[in-house]
Design a protein around this motif. Sequence first.
Motif, mmCIF file in Angstrom:
data_model
loop_
_atom_site.group_PDB
_atom_site.id
_atom_site.type_symbol
_atom_site.label_atom_id
_atom_site.label_comp_id
_atom_site.label_asym_id
_atom_site.label_seq_id
_atom_site.Cartn_x
_atom_site.Cartn_y
_atom_site.Cartn_z
ATOM 1 N N ARG A 257 0.838 -1.211 0.000
ATOM 2 C CA ARG A 257 0.000 0.000 0.000
ATOM 3 C C ARG A 257 0.872 1.259 0.000
ATOM 4 N NH1 ARG A 257 -4.902 1.551 -1.763
ATOM 5 N NH2 ARG A 257 -4.712 3.751 -1.383
ATOM 6 N N TYR A 258 1.965 1.206 0.752
ATOM 7 C CA TYR A 258 2.876 2.368 0.801
ATOM 8 C C TYR A 258 3.371 2.707 -0.610
ATOM 9 C CZ TYR A 258 6.988 5.183 1.569
ATOM 10 O OH TYR A 258 7.917 6.197 1.493
ATOM 11 N N LEU A 259 3.781 1.699 -1.352
ATOM 12 C CA LEU A 259 4.295 1.937 -2.708
ATOM 13 C C LEU A 259 3.178 2.448 -3.620
ATOM 14 C CD1 LEU A 259 6.621 -1.186 -3.112
ATOM 15 C CD2 LEU A 259 7.305 1.153 -2.573
ATOM 16 N N ILE A 260 2.023 1.816 -3.537
ATOM 17 C CA ILE A 260 0.896 2.210 -4.403
ATOM 18 C C ILE A 260 0.520 3.676 -4.156
ATOM 19 C CG2 ILE A 260 -1.603 1.825 -4.738
ATOM 20 C CD1 ILE A 260 -0.965 -1.213 -4.370
ATOM 21 N N GLN A 261 0.517 4.082 -2.892
ATOM 22 C CA GLN A 261 0.154 5.492 -2.609
ATOM 23 C C GLN A 261 1.193 6.465 -3.135
ATOM 24 O OE1 GLN A 261 -2.529 4.571 1.305
ATOM 25 N NE2 GLN A 261 -1.580 6.591 1.276
ATOM 26 N N VAL B 120 3.340 -2.160 -8.690
ATOM 27 C CA VAL B 120 3.925 -3.268 -7.925
ATOM 28 C C VAL B 120 3.543 -4.627 -8.520
ATOM 29 C CG1 VAL B 120 4.106 -2.024 -5.738
ATOM 30 C CG2 VAL B 120 1.979 -3.215 -6.276
ATOM 31 N N ILE B 121 4.436 -5.596 -8.375
ATOM 32 C CA ILE B 121 4.193 -6.938 -8.928
ATOM 33 C C ILE B 121 4.649 -8.012 -7.935
ATOM 34 C CG2 ILE B 121 4.114 -6.547 -11.429
ATOM 35 C CD1 ILE B 121 7.209 -6.857 -11.446
ATOM 36 N N PRO B 122 3.980 -8.091 -6.752
ATOM 37 C CA PRO B 122 4.392 -9.091 -5.762
ATOM 38 C C PRO B 122 4.298 -10.511 -6.313
ATOM 39 C CG PRO B 122 2.195 -8.242 -5.265
ATOM 40 C CD PRO B 122 2.747 -7.384 -6.367
ATOM 41 N N LYS B 123 5.232 -11.335 -5.891
ATOM 42 C CA LYS B 123 5.247 -12.741 -6.315
ATOM 43 C C LYS B 123 4.906 -13.645 -5.134
ATOM 44 C CE LYS B 123 7.795 -16.743 -6.158
ATOM 45 N NZ LYS B 123 8.377 -17.412 -4.972
ATOM 46 N N SER B 124 4.046 -14.618 -5.359
ATOM 47 C CA SER B 124 3.872 -15.711 -4.401
ATOM 48 C C SER B 124 3.386 -16.920 -5.175
ATOM 49 C CB SER B 124 2.845 -15.370 -3.314
ATOM 50 O OG SER B 124 2.679 -16.515 -2.478
ATOM 51 N N PHE C 66 -8.205 0.394 1.863
ATOM 52 C CA PHE C 66 -7.736 1.229 2.976
ATOM 53 C C PHE C 66 -6.693 2.203 2.443
ATOM 54 C CE2 PHE C 66 -3.418 -0.327 4.460
ATOM 55 C CZ PHE C 66 -3.212 -1.259 3.452
ATOM 56 N N ALA C 67 -6.454 3.263 3.228
ATOM 57 C CA ALA C 67 -5.442 4.248 2.811
ATOM 58 C C ALA C 67 -4.590 4.618 4.021
ATOM 59 C CB ALA C 67 -6.128 5.479 2.234
ATOM 60 N N LEU C 68 -3.299 4.642 3.831
ATOM 61 C CA LEU C 68 -2.386 5.022 4.911
ATOM 62 C C LEU C 68 -2.465 6.537 5.101
ATOM 63 C CD1 LEU C 68 0.659 2.865 3.719
ATOM 64 C CD2 LEU C 68 -0.823 2.394 5.694
ATOM 65 N N ILE D 254 6.836 5.274 7.433
ATOM 66 C CA ILE D 254 7.388 4.230 6.551
ATOM 67 C C ILE D 254 8.510 4.826 5.698
ATOM 68 C CG2 ILE D 254 6.864 2.534 4.745
ATOM 69 C CD1 ILE D 254 4.001 2.396 5.876
ATOM 70 N N GLY D 255 8.347 6.096 5.332
ATOM 71 C CA GLY D 255 9.401 6.779 4.571
ATOM 72 C C GLY D 255 10.746 6.725 5.294
ATOM 73 N N GLN D 256 10.689 6.698 6.615
ATOM 74 C CA GLN D 256 11.934 6.691 7.393
ATOM 75 C C GLN D 256 12.645 5.342 7.385
ATOM 76 O OE1 GLN D 256 10.577 8.245 11.154
ATOM 77 N NE2 GLN D 256 10.414 10.341 10.344
ATOM 78 N N LEU D 257 11.984 4.315 6.857
ATOM 79 C CA LEU D 257 12.631 2.987 6.788
ATOM 80 C C LEU D 257 13.651 2.919 5.648
ATOM 81 C CD1 LEU D 257 9.562 0.578 7.249
ATOM 82 C CD2 LEU D 257 11.224 1.300 8.993
ATOM 83 N N ASP D 258 13.650 3.939 4.785
ATOM 84 C CA ASP D 258 14.517 3.916 3.598
ATOM 85 C C ASP D 258 16.001 3.875 3.996
ATOM 86 O OD1 ASP D 258 15.335 4.030 0.977
ATOM 87 O OD2 ASP D 258 14.873 6.163 0.698
#
Length: 283
Positions: free
Chosen positions: A215-219, A224-228, A243-245, A253-257
């Motif tokens: 969701r963070y990336l989408i916003q 995105v192309i998650p694999k499972s 939902f929206a962050l 989350i930006g601070q995790l960079d």
Amino acid sequence: MEIIKLRNGVEMPILGYGVYQVSPSECERCVLDAIGVGYRMIDTAQAYFNEEGVGNAIKKCGVPRNELFIVTKVWISNSGYERAKASIEESLRKLKTDYIDLLLIHQPFGDYYGTWRAMEEAYKAGKLRAIGVSNFYPDRFIDLAEFSEIPPMVNQVETHVFNQQTEAQKIMQQYGTHIMSWGPFAEGRNNLFSNETLRSIGDKYGKSVAQTALRYLIQRGVIVIPKSVRKERMEQNIDVFDFALSGEDMQRIGQLDLGHSLFFSHYDPQTVKWLCSMGKRSC
Ligand SMILES: NC(=O)c1ccc[n+]([C@@H]2O[C@H](COP(=O)([O-])OP(=O)(O)OC[C@H]3O[C@@H](n4cnc5c(N)ncnc54)[C@H](OP(=O)(O)O)[C@@H]3O)[C@@H](O)[C@H]2O)c1
């Protein structure tokens, strides 16, 4: 599903299903499962050796071809005008389709200018609906964008909460190019799936760490192309549009960079030698 409009007006889903490291024997089943739970964009590559599995699923899934968005990539060993041109035909054959929605140059090595000319030609001929690149860091990205008739419409680069690519994204935006993430979970590196920040934020919305990371990336407008290979995770990973962050969550989350790759740098001479050696093998 949110939609991204590319520079040429072509629309692509902001979330799709990636098949890197999905074995050729399992690929058809995985793609059928993914389409069954609602994915419409599939990301493969010549170098994944599973384009045929994707093609079988396209044929069998029952969803009209024009509702699917198929992405594949030209490998280094097929770089150069003639080889790339032939490899596009090969990919079309393996994918069992008469057009590819988005074709990317997989790596910025070999004669990728020749590859780009072949792609521009196939694009004009209607065999490709959109064209772009992958793993082009800002220096090579700007160079190609400046010296080609059609600048890349998409650039697929390693992008996740630990390597957020905010500066690279700004440069792409200057050329009207959309950023597409590979490794949106960093393949679980740096303990992404047990990250406390993502977990505590996700808990507020009743969402998992994986869903919060996507969701963070989408916003941020990142495709995105998650694999499972597991259907229940495919379902979880596409369930991120209800939902929206908040701005504060986005900031945290930006601070995790960490601002660097968790895999390898395309500026590292050893990485470049390794990728070039793979490009010399036939694949
Ligand atoms: N252009 C490039 O050079 C490049 C490079 C790498 C990848 N890609 C593309 O990007 C796609 C995604 O990247 P990736 O496959 O490297 O890695 P990824 O999507 O970041 O991570 C995949 C890993 O996460 C696990 N996983 C998936 N969903 C999960 C969930 N909800 N909870 C817990 N674990 C979960 C998967 O395990 P299970 O499968 O066991 O569920 C797998 O081990 C690729 O498939 C490929 O299409 C492109």
